[in-house]
Design a protein around this motif. Structure first.
Motif, short mmCIF file in Angstrom:
data_model
loop_
_atom_site.label_atom_id
_atom_site.label_comp_id
_atom_site.label_asym_id
_atom_site.label_seq_id
_atom_site.Cartn_x
_atom_site.Cartn_y
_atom_site.Cartn_z
N SER A 164 0.84 -1.20 0.00
CA SER A 164 0.00 0.00 0.00
C SER A 164 0.87 1.26 0.00
N GLY A 165 2.03 1.17 0.67
CA GLY A 165 2.96 2.31 0.66
C GLY A 165 3.45 2.60 -0.74
N LEU A 166 3.78 1.53 -1.48
CA LEU A 166 4.23 1.71 -2.87
C LEU A 166 3.11 2.32 -3.72
N TRP A 167 1.90 1.85 -3.47
CA TRP A 167 0.73 2.37 -4.22
C TRP A 167 0.56 3.88 -3.96
N MET A 168 0.62 4.24 -2.69
CA MET A 168 0.40 5.65 -2.32
C MET A 168 1.51 6.54 -2.88
N SER B 27 11.79 7.43 3.91
CA SER B 27 12.48 6.43 4.75
C SER B 27 11.83 5.06 4.53
N GLY B 28 10.51 5.05 4.34
CA GLY B 28 9.81 3.79 4.04
C GLY B 28 10.30 3.19 2.74
N LEU B 29 10.46 4.02 1.73
CA LEU B 29 10.92 3.51 0.42
C LEU B 29 12.36 3.00 0.51
N PHE B 30 13.22 3.73 1.24
CA PHE B 30 14.63 3.31 1.32
C PHE B 30 14.77 1.98 2.07
N PHE B 31 14.07 1.85 3.20
CA PHE B 31 14.24 0.65 4.02
C PHE B 31 13.26 -0.46 3.66
N LEU B 32 12.54 -0.27 2.57
CA LEU B 32 11.53 -1.25 2.15
C LEU B 32 12.07 -2.69 2.08
#
Lengths: 197, 210
Positions: A164-168, B27-32
């Protein structure tokens, strides 16, 4: 509509499972710096005497330590996840009741029925590590299996937060480029570390 | 907002909200990858029965004569291991132990994320043998989940635990920034409070009942 559903799922799941994520984050920090907390770890902690009594019980010859431990815990109203061992001379039963906040140790003399209940004081670091390591189904206690269900819920939630994070992120056109660079950098570093260490 | 635009206080809040959202996102994208693998690898621990724990077959790398003097099996074996690895074109960290029965066998293990190499030398045969296991997904997931601590040598080895620390700080920050964002979405407050309350109550109940 779908976008709203995705955003709300991301948010409500996070609010519901925030205590678990906080626990796993704090416990991982503690476990990553175990040397700094060495003095506080379970094997070094004292056992404080809680109660002492005589409990006359006679077990059959083939009784296992688990059976004996379970019976004693039931009498003491301390049911729950435990580990029991019998001394080599089969005279002393030690039951380790792995309570979340403060574990108990019950030492029972099979010869004279003397029973000693001791408790470890609450110390943050061992508590966090105990909770982090707690998992798996198959126990006979509802609370233990319930905890395993909650661990599964966290696993599913992590996957959903990622998706969902990727989607947003993709919906927010202004952040696509920077986000793409950041995500690519993270993946590149992760892959490099996996391949080289 | 008035006709002349936002006040300084409103501008500051809007600025902070933007920083908060962007920090949460980037930060969410980097540490995904780490976050995703922590989640996926937890399956191995919560459902150990789902995975085959049998040893993966090792592939022989070499088996050659290595006529060197036998080290003291109860002494420091590291110089011997370092030399044997260097002479074999293998480098990196290792663990070494000896098995002393009729003859002395030195066992050197190099454990990496993607492979596990076992090098053995025997005092009777004076042969050095190396075998390497291929990719084992179960072990890879376990290693990703459990690798921590700063005791290991090497920059990349120490970079991993540093990242582990940063991710935990990021996770705490995600909670804080997420709570901030939720609180400022007024129409979601009551349901959000219910979710937060239920989760916290359930968690406390587990702590008391486990």
């Amino acid at each position: 509509m779908f976008s709203k559903f995705i955003r709300q799922t991301h948010m409500y799941l996070a609010l519901l499972l925030a205590p678990w994520i906080l626990l796993y984050a704090l416990s991982t920090l503690v476990m990553n710096h175990r040397e700094a907390f060495r003095l506080n770890f379970a094997t070094r902690l004292p056992w404080d005497r809680e109660s002492e009594q005589v409990l006359p019980m006679q077990f059959s010859a083939g009784a296992t330590p688990e059976f004996m431990g379970e019976q004693i815990l039931q009498i003491l109203h301390l049911d729950g996840n435990f580990r029991a061992t019998l001394s080599e001379d089969k005279t002393t039963l030690t039951v380790f009741r792995s309570e979340a906040i403060s574990p108990r140790r019950i030492t029972y003399s099979i010869t004279n029925g003397h029973l000693l209940v001791e408790r470890q004081p609450f110390v943050t670091q061992p508590f966090l590590e105990r909770m982090h390591r707690r998992r798996g189904y198959g126990g006979s206690f509802v609370a233990d299996n319930g905890w395993a269900v909650s661990v599964d819920a966290v696993i599913v939630a992590i996957s959903l937060w990622v998706l969902s994070g990727l989607w947003m992120w993709w919906e927010l056109k202004i952040t696509r480029l920077t986000g793409g660079v950041v995500a690519f950098s993270g993946v590149a570093l992760f892959v490099t570390l996996i391949l080289t260490s | 907002m008035n006709a002349t635009g936002p006040t300084i206080g409103q501008k500051r809040r809007i600025g902070f909200e933007k920083i908060n959202r962007r920090t949460h996102l980037y930060s969410g994208l980097f540490f995904l990858p780490w976050f995703l693998f922590y989640g996926l690898s937890a399956v191995v621990f919560n459902h150990p029965g789902w995975f085959d724990s049998a040893e993966v077959n090792r592939k022989l790398l070499f088996d050659r004569s290595y006529p060197v003097e036998c080290p003291n099996p109860v002494g420091d074996l590291r110089p011997f291991a370092e030399r044997a690895l260097r002479d074999s074109g293998l480098d990196g960290q290792f663990v070494v132990r000896s098995q002393d029965f009729d003859t002395v066998t030195i066992v050197i293990i190099q454990d990496r994320f993607l492979s596990n190499t076992m090098i053995t030398w025997n005092s009777a045969s004076r042969r050095l043998t190396a075998a390497r296991s291929g990719l084992d997904w179960r072990k890879l997931l376990i290693k990703i989940h459990t690798r921590s601590g700063f005791e290991m040598p090497g920059f990349l080895r120490n970079l991993w635990p540093v990242i582990v620390d940063v991710i935990q700080v990021a996770m705490i920050m995600w909670i804080a920034s997420g709570l901030y964002m939720w609180w400022h979405l007024k129409r979601y407050r009551s349901w959000g409070l219910a979710a937060l309350g239920c989760g916290s109550a359930l968690f406390v109940a587990f702590l008391l009942k486990l």
